[in-house]
Design an enzyme around this catalytic site. Structure first.
Site, PDB file in Angstrom:
ATOM      1  N   LYS A   8      -6.783   0.869  10.169  1.00 40.35           N
ATOM      2  CA  LYS A   8      -5.732   0.827   9.211  1.00 40.35           C
ATOM      3  C   LYS A   8      -5.996   2.359   8.086  1.00 40.35           C
ATOM      4  O   LYS A   8      -5.148   3.151   7.673  1.00 40.35           O
ATOM      5  CB  LYS A   8      -5.918  -0.372   7.906  1.00 40.35           C
TER       6      LYS A   8
ATOM      7  N   GLN B  47      -8.848  -6.991   2.058  1.00 44.32           N
ATOM      8  CA  GLN B  47      -9.274  -6.995   3.022  1.00 44.32           C
ATOM      9  C   GLN B  47      -9.736  -8.325   3.526  1.00 44.32           C
ATOM     10  O   GLN B  47     -10.683  -8.991   2.659  1.00 44.32           O
ATOM     11  CB  GLN B  47     -10.132  -5.926   4.040  1.00 44.32           C
TER      12      GLN B  47
ATOM     13  N   ASP C 206       0.284  -5.253   0.297  1.00 38.94           N
ATOM     14  CA  ASP C 206       0.501  -6.460   1.303  1.00 38.94           C
ATOM     15  C   ASP C 206       1.214  -7.635   1.185  1.00 38.94           C
ATOM     16  O   ASP C 206       1.717  -8.663   1.825  1.00 38.94           O
ATOM     17  CB  ASP C 206      -1.287  -7.625   1.152  1.00 38.94           C
TER      18      ASP C 206
END
Ligand code: NDP
Length: 303
Positions: free
Chosen positions: A55, A99, A122
């Site tokens: 990422k 994460q 997200d």
């Protein structure tokens, strides 16, 4: 024999990343600002380490600022919440991604709820789930966002199509169903208690499988010519018995690809279908969040 068109998620993701990169370049030229994404990882989970590194690299390649915060596995919830608060208040950071999974001492819901919804790239915050449900602009979870982009690129107008989403998770199934509904599909959400799932799927023009069960969707579940989006990522033993005995694995989706491809009109492969779109949509969401923080309309990012 495969007759279905292959929906190439890798190529589509490259197109989307290129569009985001161009949009970031225009933003920098016009406003002297670049979007910033902060990724927070707690602990040493090897798969998470790989995702986070990738990422970061992709964010920088798109011309954005990328910050990675690596915290010790023993980090307390209070310390993680303090970092989230700091990032919420950092004007150079427009997207925050924590994460998952998090270590046992940390309540993931408490952490995800602490992220500023306008930086929640997200799209997991309840405020963003609510915005999606009522049709307000918000940040949409990356995987279903990638799926709807692939579907629109493949089929054009989705109005009136029958769609079955198999799976009702908050991160894939439910937002996927909302996105299909927003495109005026007639949507059915199936799950582990659904009765006669094969017959339900056979009536669908679009089947989205987000289950986590290797090759569960068979060819006789699919209406000839239907479009099949396979979200599943499942590790199964290698086809080669010797390699399998050595513990070697391969990745398959939730759809029995070869047989389904003989019936479907179009299908995503695994790997190389939905997966690559997820990270491209994370970049798109970060760009969108940055534009909104500046009060400017984001450039349209379609395939
Ligand atoms: P969850 O485990 O959270 O949800 C799975 C869903 O499938 C549940 O709603 C469950 O029903 C349903 N289900 C389980 N068994 C059956 C069955 N036999 N028949 C019908 N429905 C069933 O998974 P996620 O939504 O997080 O992920 C789904 C898959 O997508 C996984 O393989 C995951 O690895 C993959 N994934 C891929 C991503 C990508 O980037 N490509 C990103 C995220 C996920 P119930 O609610 O009744 O238990």
């Amino acid at each position: 024999m495969s007759t279905a068109r292959l929906i190439d998620g890798k190529a589509a993701s490259q197109t989307l990343v290129a569009r985001v990169t161009e949009a970031v370049g225009r933003m920098k030229a016009a406003h002297d600002r670049v979007p910033g994404l902060a990724v927070v990882i707690v602990g040493e989970d090897p798969a998470s380490q790989i995702y986070v590194r990738s990422k970061g690299e992709r964010t920088r390649e798109a011309g954005m600022r990328s910050d990675t915060h690596r915290l010790d596995a023993a980090t307390s919830q209070a310390d993680l919440l303090a970092l989230v608060d700091q990032l919420n208040n950092d004007p150079g950071i427009h997207g925050i991604l924590v994460q998952l999974p998090l270590p046992d001492q940390i309540d993931a819901n408490a952490v995800l709820s602490a992220i500023d919804p306008d930086k929640d790239v997200d799209g997991f915050h309840v405020v963003n789930a609510g915005r999606l449900a009522v049709g307000l602009p918000g940040l949409v979870p990356c995987t279903p966002l990638g799926c709807i982009m692939l579907l629109k690129a493949e089929l054009g107008d989705l109005t009136g199509l029958n769609a079955v989403v198999v799976g009702r998770s908050n991160i894939v199934g439910k937002p996927m169903a909302q996105l299909l509904l927003a495109e005026s599909c007639t949507v059915t959400i199936a799950h582990s208690r659904t009765r006669d799932l094969p017959a339900l799927c056979r009536a669908a023009d679009i089947v989205v499988a987000a289950v986590g069960r290797p090759e569960m969707v068979r060819s006789d579940w699919i209406k000839p010519g239907a479009t099949v989006i396979d979200v599943g990522i499942n590790r199964v033993p290698s086809r080669d018995p010797v390699k399998a005995a050595e513990g070697k694995t391969r990745v398959v989706g939730d759809v029995a690809f070869e047989e389904a491809a003989a019936v479907a009109g179009a299908i995503t492969p695994v790997p190389g279908g939905v997966g690559p779109m997820t990270i491209a949509c994370l970049l798109a969401n970060t760009y969108t969040a940055c534009c909104r923080s500046m009060g400017i309309e984001p450039d349209a990012l379609t395939l």
